[in-house]
Design a protein around this motif. Structure first.
Motif, PDB file in Angstrom:
ATOM      1  N   THR A 173      -0.185  15.141   3.386  1.00  0.00           N
ATOM      2  CA  THR A 173      -0.937  15.262   4.638  1.00  0.00           C
ATOM      3  C   THR A 173      -2.351  14.691   4.538  1.00  0.00           C
ATOM      4  O   THR A 173      -3.013  14.529   5.561  1.00  0.00           O
ATOM      5  CB  THR A 173      -1.038  16.727   5.127  1.00  0.00           C
ATOM      6  OG1 THR A 173      -1.642  17.529   4.112  1.00  0.00           O
ATOM      7  CG2 THR A 173       0.323  17.271   5.515  1.00  0.00           C
ATOM      8  N   GLU A 174      -2.805  14.374   3.323  1.00  0.00           N
ATOM      9  CA  GLU A 174      -4.174  13.871   3.177  1.00  0.00           C
ATOM     10  C   GLU A 174      -4.318  12.471   3.767  1.00  0.00           C
ATOM     11  O   GLU A 174      -3.336  11.746   3.897  1.00  0.00           O
ATOM     12  CB  GLU A 174      -4.607  13.888   1.705  1.00  0.00           C
ATOM     13  CG  GLU A 174      -3.873  12.910   0.818  1.00  0.00           C
ATOM     14  CD  GLU A 174      -4.186  13.080  -0.660  1.00  0.00           C
ATOM     15  OE1 GLU A 174      -4.945  13.995  -1.045  1.00  0.00           O
ATOM     16  OE2 GLU A 174      -3.644  12.291  -1.442  1.00  0.00           O
ATOM     17  N   ASP A 175      -5.525  12.126   4.137  1.00  0.00           N
ATOM     18  CA  ASP A 175      -5.868  10.777   4.609  1.00  0.00           C
ATOM     19  C   ASP A 175      -5.020  10.309   5.791  1.00  0.00           C
ATOM     20  O   ASP A 175      -4.499   9.193   5.789  1.00  0.00           O
ATOM     21  CB  ASP A 175      -5.781   9.762   3.464  1.00  0.00           C
ATOM     22  CG  ASP A 175      -6.772  10.063   2.353  1.00  0.00           C
ATOM     23  OD1 ASP A 175      -7.874  10.574   2.652  1.00  0.00           O
ATOM     24  OD2 ASP A 175      -6.439   9.807   1.171  1.00  0.00           O
ATOM     25  N   GLY A 176      -4.859  11.184   6.767  1.00  0.00           N
ATOM     26  CA  GLY A 176      -4.173  10.771   7.986  1.00  0.00           C
ATOM     27  C   GLY A 176      -2.806  11.365   8.206  1.00  0.00           C
ATOM     28  O   GLY A 176      -2.184  11.125   9.241  1.00  0.00           O
ATOM     29  N   GLU A 201       0.835  -1.207   0.000  1.00  0.00           N
ATOM     30  CA  GLU A 201       0.000   0.000   0.000  1.00  0.00           C
ATOM     31  C   GLU A 201       0.870   1.257   0.000  1.00  0.00           C
ATOM     32  O   GLU A 201       0.632   2.196  -0.763  1.00  0.00           O
ATOM     33  CB  GLU A 201      -0.900  -0.022   1.234  1.00  0.00           C
ATOM     34  CG  GLU A 201      -1.716   1.222   1.458  1.00  0.00           C
ATOM     35  CD  GLU A 201      -2.442   1.169   2.806  1.00  0.00           C
ATOM     36  OE1 GLU A 201      -2.373   2.175   3.535  1.00  0.00           O
ATOM     37  OE2 GLU A 201      -3.063   0.140   3.138  1.00  0.00           O
ATOM     38  N   ARG A 204      -0.846  16.421  -0.778  1.00  0.00           N
ATOM     39  CA  ARG A 204      -0.820  14.979  -1.019  1.00  0.00           C
ATOM     40  C   ARG A 204      -0.269  14.198   0.173  1.00  0.00           C
ATOM     41  O   ARG A 204      -0.762  13.132   0.514  1.00  0.00           O
ATOM     42  CB  ARG A 204       0.021  14.645  -2.265  1.00  0.00           C
ATOM     43  CG  ARG A 204      -0.586  15.064  -3.580  1.00  0.00           C
ATOM     44  CD  ARG A 204      -1.911  14.360  -3.922  1.00  0.00           C
ATOM     45  NE  ARG A 204      -1.935  12.925  -3.783  1.00  0.00           N
ATOM     46  CZ  ARG A 204      -1.567  12.047  -4.696  1.00  0.00           C
ATOM     47  NH1 ARG A 204      -1.132  12.447  -5.872  1.00  0.00           N
ATOM     48  NH2 ARG A 204      -1.632  10.745  -4.452  1.00  0.00           N
ATOM     49  N   ASP A 222       3.471  11.945   6.842  1.00  0.00           N
ATOM     50  CA  ASP A 222       2.462  11.356   5.971  1.00  0.00           C
ATOM     51  C   ASP A 222       1.640  10.328   6.748  1.00  0.00           C
ATOM     52  O   ASP A 222       1.842  10.136   7.951  1.00  0.00           O
ATOM     53  CB  ASP A 222       3.102  10.760   4.707  1.00  0.00           C
ATOM     54  CG  ASP A 222       3.988   9.550   4.948  1.00  0.00           C
ATOM     55  OD1 ASP A 222       3.791   8.805   5.933  1.00  0.00           O
ATOM     56  OD2 ASP A 222       4.889   9.311   4.122  1.00  0.00           O
ATOM     57  N   ARG A 223       0.713   9.689   6.101  1.00  0.00           N
ATOM     58  CA  ARG A 223      -0.208   8.754   6.760  1.00  0.00           C
ATOM     59  C   ARG A 223       0.493   7.560   7.407  1.00  0.00           C
ATOM     60  O   ARG A 223      -0.089   6.891   8.247  1.00  0.00           O
ATOM     61  CB  ARG A 223      -1.262   8.262   5.773  1.00  0.00           C
ATOM     62  CG  ARG A 223      -0.684   7.426   4.651  1.00  0.00           C
ATOM     63  CD  ARG A 223      -1.731   6.842   3.752  1.00  0.00           C
ATOM     64  NE  ARG A 223      -2.215   7.831   2.815  1.00  0.00           N
ATOM     65  CZ  ARG A 223      -2.956   7.554   1.772  1.00  0.00           C
ATOM     66  NH1 ARG A 223      -3.327   6.321   1.521  1.00  0.00           N
ATOM     67  NH2 ARG A 223      -3.343   8.504   0.964  1.00  0.00           N
ATOM     68  N   TYR A 265       1.313   4.218  -2.814  1.00  0.00           N
ATOM     69  CA  TYR A 265       1.026   5.589  -2.378  1.00  0.00           C
ATOM     70  C   TYR A 265       2.145   6.529  -2.817  1.00  0.00           C
ATOM     71  O   TYR A 265       1.897   7.561  -3.448  1.00  0.00           O
ATOM     72  CB  TYR A 265       0.853   5.596  -0.859  1.00  0.00           C
ATOM     73  CG  TYR A 265       0.775   6.941  -0.189  1.00  0.00           C
ATOM     74  CD1 TYR A 265      -0.333   7.769  -0.347  1.00  0.00           C
ATOM     75  CD2 TYR A 265       1.795   7.379   0.646  1.00  0.00           C
ATOM     76  CE1 TYR A 265      -0.421   8.993   0.297  1.00  0.00           C
ATOM     77  CE2 TYR A 265       1.722   8.599   1.298  1.00  0.00           C
ATOM     78  CZ  TYR A 265       0.617   9.396   1.117  1.00  0.00           C
ATOM     79  OH  TYR A 265       0.538  10.607   1.765  1.00  0.00           O
TER      80      TYR A 265
END
Length: 160
Positions: free
Chosen positions: A96-99, A18, A94, A110-111, A22
């Motif tokens: 910082t998005e999704d967690g 994953e 990009r 990052d996530r 990403y």
């Protein structure tokens, strides 16, 4: 030792595939090179993803499903030097998005908890300028920011 650089290994807990996809989706000049699976010898169930080799912005990485023993921390970060505010905004959004989590002075996580510094390509020159007033004004402003604003940094550097 081979002469074609280093490969950075990112230790993850079951998220290697994953995470590789990403990072490849964010950076130009990126791609999945190969995916390795466990055998009957382990670790983990036979056939599960063990490691994913990929490139991101031309840099070599391996995402390894190593388990929960280790996590990322701020002692290691990746710097992204940006030519303009559009690039800063793109990478900041990009990553910082999704967690992901915004930080200070251009830093973020990052996530997956990996730390990044999204900075103007000229920032080091500005904050280490031989003119101490220019360097101090710019550094003070940078230290007060989250996502960096190139226009504001340029104004501080110019004394405006």
């Amino acid at each position: 030792m081979t002469t074609d650089g280093f490969t950075t290994c990112l230790w993850l807990d079951g998220q290697a595939e994953e995470a590789a996809h990403y990072y490849v989706s964010i950076f130009k000049n990126s791609g999945i090179v190969r995916t390795g699976h466990t055998t009957d010898a382990g670790p983990g169930p036979a056939g599960s993803v063990l490691a994913v080799e990929f490139t991101a912005n031309g840099q070599r990485f391996v995402a390894l499903n190593g388990g929960p023993q280790f996590t990322f921390n701020e002692s290691v970060s990746f710097q992204i030097y940006c030519e303009n505010q559009e690039e800063i905004d793109y990478y900041w959004t990009r990553l910082t998005e999704d967690g992901g989590e915004p930080g200070s002075c251009g830093w973020l996580k990052d996530r997956y908890g990996l730390s990044w510094q999204v900075v103007p390509d000229r920032l080091i020159d500005m904050i280490s300028d031989p003119d101490p007033q220019k360097a101090t004004r710019t550094a003070r402003l940078m230290l007060s920011m989250g996502k960096l604003d190139i226009a504001a940094l340029d104004r501080a550097y110019a004394g405006e």
